[in-house]
Structure formats: C-alpha cells, structure tokens
Design an enzyme around this catalytic site. Sequence first.
Site, PDB file in Angstrom:
ATOM      1  N   THR A  80      38.533  47.813  31.677  1.00  0.00           N
ATOM      2  CA  THR A  80      37.597  48.960  31.553  1.00  0.00           C
ATOM      3  C   THR A  80      37.618  49.510  30.135  1.00  0.00           C
ATOM      4  O   THR A  80      36.606  49.970  29.617  1.00  0.00           O
ATOM      5  CB  THR A  80      37.954  50.096  32.541  1.00  0.00           C
ATOM      6  OG1 THR A  80      39.326  50.467  32.354  1.00  0.00           O
ATOM      7  CG2 THR A  80      37.707  49.672  33.987  1.00  0.00           C
ATOM      8  N   ILE A 122      37.259  37.646  35.516  1.00  0.00           N
ATOM      9  CA  ILE A 122      36.487  36.455  35.122  1.00  0.00           C
ATOM     10  C   ILE A 122      35.916  36.648  33.717  1.00  0.00           C
ATOM     11  O   ILE A 122      35.052  35.920  33.277  1.00  0.00           O
ATOM     12  CB  ILE A 122      35.331  36.217  36.130  1.00  0.00           C
ATOM     13  CG1 ILE A 122      34.444  37.469  36.250  1.00  0.00           C
ATOM     14  CG2 ILE A 122      35.886  35.805  37.488  1.00  0.00           C
ATOM     15  CD1 ILE A 122      33.221  37.283  37.101  1.00  0.00           C
ATOM     16  N   ASP A 123      36.450  37.671  33.006  1.00  0.00           N
ATOM     17  CA  ASP A 123      35.847  38.065  31.723  1.00  0.00           C
ATOM     18  C   ASP A 123      36.421  37.322  30.508  1.00  0.00           C
ATOM     19  O   ASP A 123      35.987  37.548  29.387  1.00  0.00           O
ATOM     20  CB  ASP A 123      35.985  39.592  31.517  1.00  0.00           C
ATOM     21  CG  ASP A 123      37.448  40.081  31.644  1.00  0.00           C
ATOM     22  OD1 ASP A 123      37.649  41.220  32.103  1.00  0.00           O
ATOM     23  OD2 ASP A 123      38.376  39.298  31.284  1.00  0.00           O
ATOM     24  N   HIS A 143      40.171  34.034  40.552  1.00  0.00           N
ATOM     25  CA  HIS A 143      38.789  34.306  40.991  1.00  0.00           C
ATOM     26  C   HIS A 143      37.779  33.559  40.124  1.00  0.00           C
ATOM     27  O   HIS A 143      36.606  33.935  40.057  1.00  0.00           O
ATOM     28  CB  HIS A 143      38.502  35.822  40.992  1.00  0.00           C
ATOM     29  CG  HIS A 143      39.120  36.517  42.177  1.00  0.00           C
ATOM     30  ND1 HIS A 143      39.171  37.882  42.308  1.00  0.00           N
ATOM     31  CD2 HIS A 143      39.719  36.020  43.283  1.00  0.00           C
ATOM     32  CE1 HIS A 143      39.774  38.203  43.452  1.00  0.00           C
ATOM     33  NE2 HIS A 143      40.132  37.086  44.059  1.00  0.00           N
TER      34      HIS A 143
HETATM   35  N1  APR Z   1      44.132  51.461  33.178  1.00  0.00           N
HETATM   36  C1  APR Z   1      44.759  51.237  34.375  1.00  0.00           C
HETATM   37  N2  APR Z   1      44.105  51.141  35.554  1.00  0.00           N
HETATM   38  C2  APR Z   1      42.762  51.278  35.523  1.00  0.00           C
HETATM   39  C3  APR Z   1      42.036  51.505  34.326  1.00  0.00           C
HETATM   40  C4  APR Z   1      42.781  51.594  33.121  1.00  0.00           C
HETATM   41  N3  APR Z   1      42.196  51.808  31.943  1.00  0.00           N
HETATM   42  N4  APR Z   1      40.710  51.599  34.641  1.00  0.00           N
HETATM   43  C5  APR Z   1      40.624  51.434  35.983  1.00  0.00           C
HETATM   44  N5  APR Z   1      41.852  51.251  36.510  1.00  0.00           N
HETATM   45  C6  APR Z   1      42.210  50.993  37.909  1.00  0.00           C
HETATM   46  C7  APR Z   1      41.356  51.714  38.915  1.00  0.00           C
HETATM   47  O1  APR Z   1      41.947  52.966  39.250  1.00  0.00           O
HETATM   48  C8  APR Z   1      41.364  50.758  40.109  1.00  0.00           C
HETATM   49  O2  APR Z   1      42.370  51.109  41.054  1.00  0.00           O
HETATM   50  O3  APR Z   1      41.988  49.617  38.132  1.00  0.00           O
HETATM   51  C9  APR Z   1      41.710  49.402  39.519  1.00  0.00           C
HETATM   52  C10 APR Z   1      40.586  48.390  39.616  1.00  0.00           C
HETATM   53  O4  APR Z   1      40.400  48.106  40.983  1.00  0.00           O
HETATM   54  P1  APR Z   1      39.081  47.289  41.439  1.00  0.00           P
HETATM   55  O5  APR Z   1      37.897  47.916  40.818  1.00  0.00           O
HETATM   56  O6  APR Z   1      39.159  47.178  42.935  1.00  0.00           O
HETATM   57  O7  APR Z   1      39.249  45.872  40.762  1.00  0.00           O
HETATM   58  P2  APR Z   1      40.134  44.664  41.267  1.00  0.00           P
HETATM   59  O8  APR Z   1      41.363  45.154  41.930  1.00  0.00           O
HETATM   60  O9  APR Z   1      40.282  43.753  40.119  1.00  0.00           O
HETATM   61  O10 APR Z   1      39.169  43.970  42.351  1.00  0.00           O
HETATM   62  C11 APR Z   1      39.608  42.746  42.910  1.00  0.00           C
HETATM   63  O11 APR Z   1      37.461  42.515  43.972  1.00  0.00           O
HETATM   64  O12 APR Z   1      35.175  42.681  43.828  1.00  0.00           O
HETATM   65  C12 APR Z   1      36.232  41.793  43.808  1.00  0.00           C
HETATM   66  O13 APR Z   1      36.286  39.693  42.786  1.00  0.00           O
HETATM   67  C13 APR Z   1      36.303  41.064  42.498  1.00  0.00           C
HETATM   68  O14 APR Z   1      38.265  40.355  41.294  1.00  0.00           O
HETATM   69  C14 APR Z   1      37.652  41.450  41.937  1.00  0.00           C
HETATM   70  C15 APR Z   1      38.424  41.870  43.185  1.00  0.00           C
END
Ligand code: APR
Length: 253
Positions: free
Chosen positions: A27, A103-104, A119
Amino acid sequence: MDKIERAVALIRSSRKTIVLTGAGISTESGIPDFRSPGTGLWEKIDPMEVLSTKALYQNPEHFYQVGFQMLISMDDAEPNKAHEILTKLEREGYIDLLVTQNIDNLHQKAGSMEVLEVHGHTRSCYCLNCGMEVSMVDMNRILQKGEIPPKCPDCEGTLRPSVVLFGDSLPPCFDRAWSEVENGELLIVIGSSLEVGPVNYLANICKQLMIINLGRTTYDQQADLLIQGSASQILEQIYEKLHGNKGNLNECL
Ligand code: APR
C-alpha cells in the site's frame, strides 16, 4: 523488552525464518489492498465478478475490461522501504524464504532473490491448450485487436493470465511454502489480513508466529508477537535494532 526488541530476539534465535507478505506491504507503494476499511478494493468491487475463473470463462469481456486492467495497473509501482529491508534481511541471512500472496512483482523489483508467488504473477499469460507463455505486452496487443477471449498465437487455444483467480487451485510453489513453514521455526506475516485460505493455514502450522500488520487479523490471538502498525516503519525499527544502531538505516540500505 519492548516489541521491537522481542521481534529481534525471535529473529536472532530462529534457525529458519519464513516471511509471508500480503497486499498491505504494497500500500505504501500506491497499490490499494483488498480489505482495509474504506480503501480496500473489495469494498468497491466484487472479486467474484472480476477476478474469478467464473468471470474469466463465462464473461470474458467483463473480465478483460475490469479484472485484467486491475492486474496490469500495478505495473509502474515501485518497491517501498519495507520491500527493500526484506531484501537486506534475506541477503544478510536473517530470512530463509519469502512467500508472497502479492502479484505486483515488487519483491523482485526490490532485489529479493527467492520469492514464492503462491497467488501467481502478472509477468505473463499462458495458453490453456499448449501452455505457451505470452508476455503481457503481447497479450495487451491481442486484446487491443478486440480478440476476446485472446487466442494463442501458436495453436489458437485460449490464453489466460498467470494470476491465481478465485476458483483456481494454487501453484506447486504453495506445496513448497507449506513444507518450508512446517519445517521452519518462525513465520513473520507482514501486511495480510490472513482472511484467504489455504495460504492463511500457514499461520497454523508454524512453530512461532509474528504478525506485523496495520489492522486486526484473524490470527492475532494466536500470534507469539503482534506488532500493529506500518510495515515499513516497523521493519525499519527492527532492522536498526538488529544492527544495534540508531537512525542511520540509510547508510545500511
Ligand atoms: N503496513 C502494514 N499493514 C498494512 C499496511 C501497511 N502499510 N497497509 C495495509 N495493511 C494491512 C491491512 O490492515 C490489512 O489487514 O494489510 C492487510 C491486507 O489485507 P488484505 O487486503 O486482505 O490483503 P491480503 O491479506 O494480501 O489478501 C489475500 O486475498 O483477494 C485475495 O488474492 C487476493 O492475495 C490476495 C488475498
């Protein structure tokens, strides 16, 4: 001992450390994650509509107009400090393996040598019939000609992205990730809600679990160490503490 000191102690004493990253580590590179309240992609779009095998095979027009554009939109993102510190920790032997749900391609751009992309990835597509790999540039060229679903230049079979879609099984590298975590000592989860199986099961089979995450996760209660906050800031503090210095991280990076 504060949380950073405890993190350093766990890393130092671990005979084998695996890191699992999720969208939250990217992010700070400008790529929204999926489930952060208010900004997560799945708050606005139904993933089953745009990034599932059902969408790919039953509604390819919508899949390539929306889902595929999301996939290629990450292309110009650059790694952030969190990715760079993980590369340093790998090079210095503190990390034995990096597993990512992302996947980035940002871990590779940051210089991480061994990345298990459980993934999939967005570097290429492949033919469902003959398996031929097609670059994203060539895939885009085929799509721009209006050819949907896109056809293989070699055998006229149907092309598809190399990303794991909802409904796909995971690639063989997930089996390797599973056995490495099972035989490892410390699993450090960074930037993942741990909502999505089967990758989130890795947090069940590790001996010690450290979570570095901004928001809450479904595994917070069972973590041996939970550090809530920004991945880059926390990793920066851990890196500095590991090297026993204050504030001159940039000289190390
Ligand atoms: N630092 C630490 N944590 C962060 C930050 C940051 N700068 N920004 C966001 N987060 C946290 C959020 O609070 C959230 O809990 O990262 C987490 C991201 O969670 P998701 O959005 O659910 O992403 P992810 O866990 O990677 O999703 C898994 O879901 O949609 C599918 O295939 C997709 O690979 C993905 C999988």
